[in-house]
Design an enzyme around this catalytic site. Structure first.
Site, short mmCIF file in Angstrom:
data_model
loop_
_atom_site.label_atom_id
_atom_site.label_comp_id
_atom_site.label_asym_id
_atom_site.label_seq_id
_atom_site.Cartn_x
_atom_site.Cartn_y
_atom_site.Cartn_z
N ASP A 128 0.84 -1.20 0.00
CA ASP A 128 0.00 0.00 0.00
C ASP A 128 0.88 1.25 0.00
O ASP A 128 2.06 1.18 0.32
CB ASP A 128 -0.90 0.00 1.23
CG ASP A 128 -1.85 -1.18 1.23
OD1 ASP A 128 -2.19 -1.66 0.14
OD2 ASP A 128 -2.23 -1.63 2.33
N LYS A 132 -3.39 2.23 -1.76
CA LYS A 132 -4.56 2.47 -0.92
C LYS A 132 -4.30 3.64 0.01
O LYS A 132 -3.29 3.70 0.68
CB LYS A 132 -4.83 1.27 -0.06
CG LYS A 132 -5.76 0.28 -0.65
CD LYS A 132 -6.07 -0.72 0.42
CE LYS A 132 -6.87 -1.86 -0.11
NZ LYS A 132 -7.13 -2.83 0.94
N MET A 174 -9.53 3.86 12.38
CA MET A 174 -10.18 4.68 11.35
C MET A 174 -11.27 5.56 11.95
O MET A 174 -12.34 5.73 11.35
CB MET A 174 -10.80 3.78 10.25
CG MET A 174 -9.76 3.02 9.45
SD MET A 174 -10.48 1.77 8.37
CE MET A 174 -10.65 0.39 9.50
N1 SAH Z 1 -4.52 -3.94 9.46
C1 SAH Z 1 -4.17 -2.72 10.15
C2 SAH Z 1 -5.31 -1.74 10.21
C3 SAH Z 1 -5.71 -1.21 8.85
S1 SAH Z 1 -7.02 -0.05 8.94
C4 SAH Z 1 -3.68 -3.06 11.55
O1 SAH Z 1 -3.81 -4.21 12.00
O2 SAH Z 1 -3.11 -2.18 12.19
C5 SAH Z 1 -6.14 1.48 8.92
C6 SAH Z 1 -6.22 2.13 10.27
O3 SAH Z 1 -5.28 1.55 11.15
C7 SAH Z 1 -5.87 3.61 10.29
O4 SAH Z 1 -6.98 4.39 9.90
C8 SAH Z 1 -5.54 3.81 11.74
O5 SAH Z 1 -6.70 3.85 12.53
C9 SAH Z 1 -4.82 2.51 12.05
N2 SAH Z 1 -3.36 2.62 11.92
C10 SAH Z 1 -2.58 2.01 11.02
N3 SAH Z 1 -1.27 2.29 11.27
C11 SAH Z 1 -1.25 3.10 12.34
C12 SAH Z 1 -0.21 3.72 13.10
N4 SAH Z 1 1.09 3.56 12.80
N5 SAH Z 1 -0.56 4.48 14.16
C13 SAH Z 1 -1.86 4.65 14.50
N6 SAH Z 1 -2.88 4.08 13.83
C14 SAH Z 1 -2.57 3.31 12.77
#
Ligand code: SAH
Length: 287
Positions: free
Chosen positions: A64, A86, A200
């Site tokens: 992504d 994405k 999110m």
């Molecule tokens: N599969 C991922 C989540 C994907 S959805 C996981 O397990 O972490 C995407 C959301 O994940 C973002 O909108 C945010 O809410 C969160 N996210 C992803 N990376 C992040 C980070 N480094 N710090 C804080 N939130 C994060």
């Protein structure tokens, strides 16, 4: 891609030429495979050993746009990197297109790493990609990763469960599919002595807070917000449910919201001491 050009030899083998024109051939009859690999929250040091090993051995890495460069740098020199771009709701390639891409690459006999932020099975659409592979008869495996919610707890010092404060933790999405509001069981999420971890949720933070308060959660319930957990520009802030919306106003994510009594244990001033020299400039070089 200058210096690296995959081409077909007369024997029907995929040949990857390196910069010096040396060929590495791979029999076409090789069975392809798709690995759905959790890349963790961003800091390469939070990847699993298995994730790094698979990245280094991949023929193709499908990732992504938000994947940090230090993680992509772990891919082998011959690997082809494909950005499927994405970003929030703006997808360069729709999910069906990503599914088809993965299947198509694997059917060419390639070892494909589909790199996913955090964990592939937590709000990552990993299940859909796995199903598409299965439906096409493509071998598919999953490597778990450190999900952002776990990284946010660690970064802020808010334990997601804690004896006497939270006997359960629930991961929810704040993404609103329709009506501008996530479809969640507010009565159950509003109970005390549990932690709610919201992914999110920046744009819906106000509505989520309102619904939880209407369902009985006190506005004074502690909350923590962690933006870009584990990355050099990580930001942590302590707030309350009642002030959640105004607290996140200046953030543009990615961010995790943690709501519950455990958030009172967070130490948002605390800085992680052991920073990755690849992200922060290697001070040892100058020692
Ligand atoms: N599969 C991922 C989540 C994907 S959805 C996981 O397990 O972490 C995407 C959301 O994940 C973002 O909108 C945010 O809410 C969160 N996210 C992803 N990376 C992040 C980070 N480094 N710090 C804080 N939130 C994060």
């Amino acid at each position: 891609m200058p210096g690296k050009s995959p081409s077909r030899s007369r024997a029907g083998r995929l040949v990857v030429l390196d910069g010096a024109g040396r060929g590495r051939s791979r029999a076409r009859k090789d069975k392809g495979v798709v690995w759905l690999v959790g890349a963790g929250p961003g800091d390469p040091d939070l990847m699993t050993v298995k994730a790094v090993r698979l990245l280094q051995g991949a023929d193709v890495v499908v990732h992504d746009r938000l994947t940090p460069q230090p993680i992509l740098d772990l891919a082998g020199a011959d690997a082809r990197l494909i950005d499927v771009g994405k970003r929030k709701s703006r997808h360069t390639l729709p999910q069906e297109g990503i599914n088809e891409l993965l299947v198509g690459l694997a059917l060419q006999g390639l070892k494909v790493v589909r790199l996913k932020g955090g964990d592939p099975f937590i709000f990552g659409r990993g299940g859909e990609e796995m199903s598409a592979c299965r439906a096409a008869g493509v071998e598919c495996h999953v490597v778990p990763g450190v999900s952002a919610g776990l990284a946010a707890g660690a970064a802020s010092g808010a334990p997601l469960t804690h004896r006497g404060l939270a006997q359960s933790v629930t991961f929810v999405t704040g993404h609103a599919a329709s009506g501008g509001e996530p479809d969640l069981d507010w009565a159950s999420l509003a109970r005390v002595n549990q932690t709610v971890v919201i992914y999110m949720g920046l744009s819906t933070a106000g509505r989520i807070a309102t619904r939880l308060i209407e369902a009985g959660r006190a506005p004074s319930t502690p909350a923590v917000v962690v933006e870009s957990a584990s990355l050099p520009h990580e930001r942590r802030l302590a707030t309350t449910l009642g002030r959640l919306e105004e607290s996140v106003a200046g953030l543009d994510g990615p961010a995790i919201l943690i709501v519950g009594e455990v958030a009172a244990l967070a130490d948002v001033e605390h800085q992680a001491k052991d920073k990755d020299p690849r992200q922060h400039g290697d001070e040892r070089k100058h020692a």
